[in-house]
Design an enzyme around this catalytic site. Sequence first.
Site, PDB file in Angstrom:
ATOM      1  N   ASN A  79       0.985  -1.424   0.067  1.00 46.10           N
ATOM      2  CA  ASN A  79       0.042   0.007   0.019  1.00 46.10           C
ATOM      3  C   ASN A  79       1.002   1.206  -0.056  1.00 46.10           C
ATOM      4  OD1 ASN A  79      -1.424   2.121   0.859  1.00 46.10           O
ATOM      5  ND2 ASN A  79      -3.227   0.527   1.344  1.00 46.10           N
ATOM      6  N   HIS A 126      -5.872   3.561  -1.569  1.00 44.25           N
ATOM      7  CA  HIS A 126      -7.128   3.847  -1.171  1.00 44.25           C
ATOM      8  C   HIS A 126      -7.247   5.325  -1.499  1.00 44.25           C
ATOM      9  CE1 HIS A 126      -9.780   4.087   2.723  1.00 44.25           C
ATOM     10  NE2 HIS A 126     -10.351   4.735   1.526  1.00 44.25           N
ATOM     11  N   HIS A 148      -4.990  11.814   0.515  1.00 50.41           N
ATOM     12  CA  HIS A 148      -3.591  11.247   0.275  1.00 50.41           C
ATOM     13  C   HIS A 148      -3.592  11.113  -1.496  1.00 50.41           C
ATOM     14  CE1 HIS A 148      -5.390   7.639   1.410  1.00 50.41           C
ATOM     15  NE2 HIS A 148      -5.101   7.618   2.550  1.00 50.41           N
ATOM     16  N   HIS A 192      -3.958  -4.714   7.861  1.00 51.07           N
ATOM     17  CA  HIS A 192      -3.992  -3.558   8.664  1.00 51.07           C
ATOM     18  C   HIS A 192      -3.321  -3.693   9.889  1.00 51.07           C
ATOM     19  CE1 HIS A 192      -5.897   0.204   9.506  1.00 51.07           C
ATOM     20  NE2 HIS A 192      -6.077  -0.041  10.519  1.00 51.07           N
ATOM     21  N   GLY A 193      -2.402  -2.630  10.015  1.00 50.44           N
ATOM     22  CA  GLY A 193      -1.425  -2.551  11.131  1.00 50.44           C
ATOM     23  C   GLY A 193      -0.214  -3.694  11.421  1.00 50.44           C
ATOM     24  N   GLU A 195      -8.666   0.411  -3.156  1.00 46.85           N
ATOM     25  CA  GLU A 195      -9.751   0.280  -1.804  1.00 46.85           C
ATOM     26  C   GLU A 195     -10.487   1.695  -2.025  1.00 46.85           C
ATOM     27  OE1 GLU A 195      -6.421  -1.513   1.650  1.00 46.85           O
ATOM     28  OE2 GLU A 195      -6.807   0.750   1.434  1.00 46.85           O
ATOM     29  N   ASP A 245      -0.263   4.443  -0.202  1.00 43.82           N
ATOM     30  CA  ASP A 245      -1.080   5.405   0.305  1.00 43.82           C
ATOM     31  C   ASP A 245      -0.086   6.749   1.020  1.00 43.82           C
ATOM     32  OD1 ASP A 245      -3.284   4.523  -0.583  1.00 43.82           O
ATOM     33  OD2 ASP A 245      -4.059   4.068   1.253  1.00 43.82           O
ATOM     34  N   GLY A 294       1.343  -1.560   4.149  1.00 44.26           N
ATOM     35  CA  GLY A 294       1.538  -0.206   4.020  1.00 44.26           C
ATOM     36  C   GLY A 294       2.455   0.567   4.544  1.00 44.26           C
ATOM     37  N   HIS A 295       1.869   1.279   5.794  1.00 42.88           N
ATOM     38  CA  HIS A 295       2.815   2.305   6.730  1.00 42.88           C
ATOM     39  C   HIS A 295       4.003   2.027   7.006  1.00 42.88           C
ATOM     40  CE1 HIS A 295       3.798   4.682  10.358  1.00 42.88           C
ATOM     41  NE2 HIS A 295       3.007   5.423   9.618  1.00 42.88           N
TER      42      HIS A 295
END
Length: 238
Positions: free
Chosen positions: A7, A43, A50, A191-192, A70, A9, A213-214
């Site tokens: 991801n 997303h 973003h 996620h996370g 997304e 983003d 992603g992050h």
Amino acid sequence: MATLGVNIDHVATIRQARRTVEPDPVAAALLAELGGADGITVHLREDRRHIQERDVRLLRQTVRTHLNLEMAATPEMVAIALDIRPDYVTLVPERREEVTTEGGLDVVSQQEPLTQVVQTLQGAGIPVSLFIDADPTQLAAAAKTTAQFIELHTGRYAEAKGEVAQQRELAILADGVQQAKALGLRVNAGHGLTYSNVGAIARLEGIEELNIGHTIISRAVLVGMVQAVRDMKALISP
């Protein structure tokens, strides 16, 4: 073993912080693929905080793996997806005040509108995934929409404090994977997830792709995108 969807983003988050043209998420996607990404995820939020529509259109032309869009299940987003035609769409809940997606879709209470969106997109040849918690009632409702995929929300596992709590959340996810497969659903997850917690999720049998992603973008700031993706790939596909 699961494949890796990266991801990007938060490459766009950095760009939008200054309302400038760099860093470019399209270039980041290319580097992620060079690092071994099996897919690219973005997303497109309603508030465009973003990723911008321009990004999605260019990514559709340049991504060589697959493009996962997304989006919220709104008429505007459905129209964009039908026009751009990503390789698949993941429907997610969305609130303007949230920092990031906070939980899974409530498919039970939104069964009819979600089914209509799923059937519209899949009728146009765009497979759909529903981002949901590993809850038996939500899984059953997801199957009724005829969506081909679900993406299990791994946030509670990622946020669990202590070994006991983490193992409890891992067991819930493992049960969710098996129930989804029994219902005929294909399973992704995300996620996370981070470099330190992804291993146990990657080992769950039945998960096809992890969307992360992050943590990858955070490491990429220090070591570069190609190396950051390679490091994650080594953890999920040893």
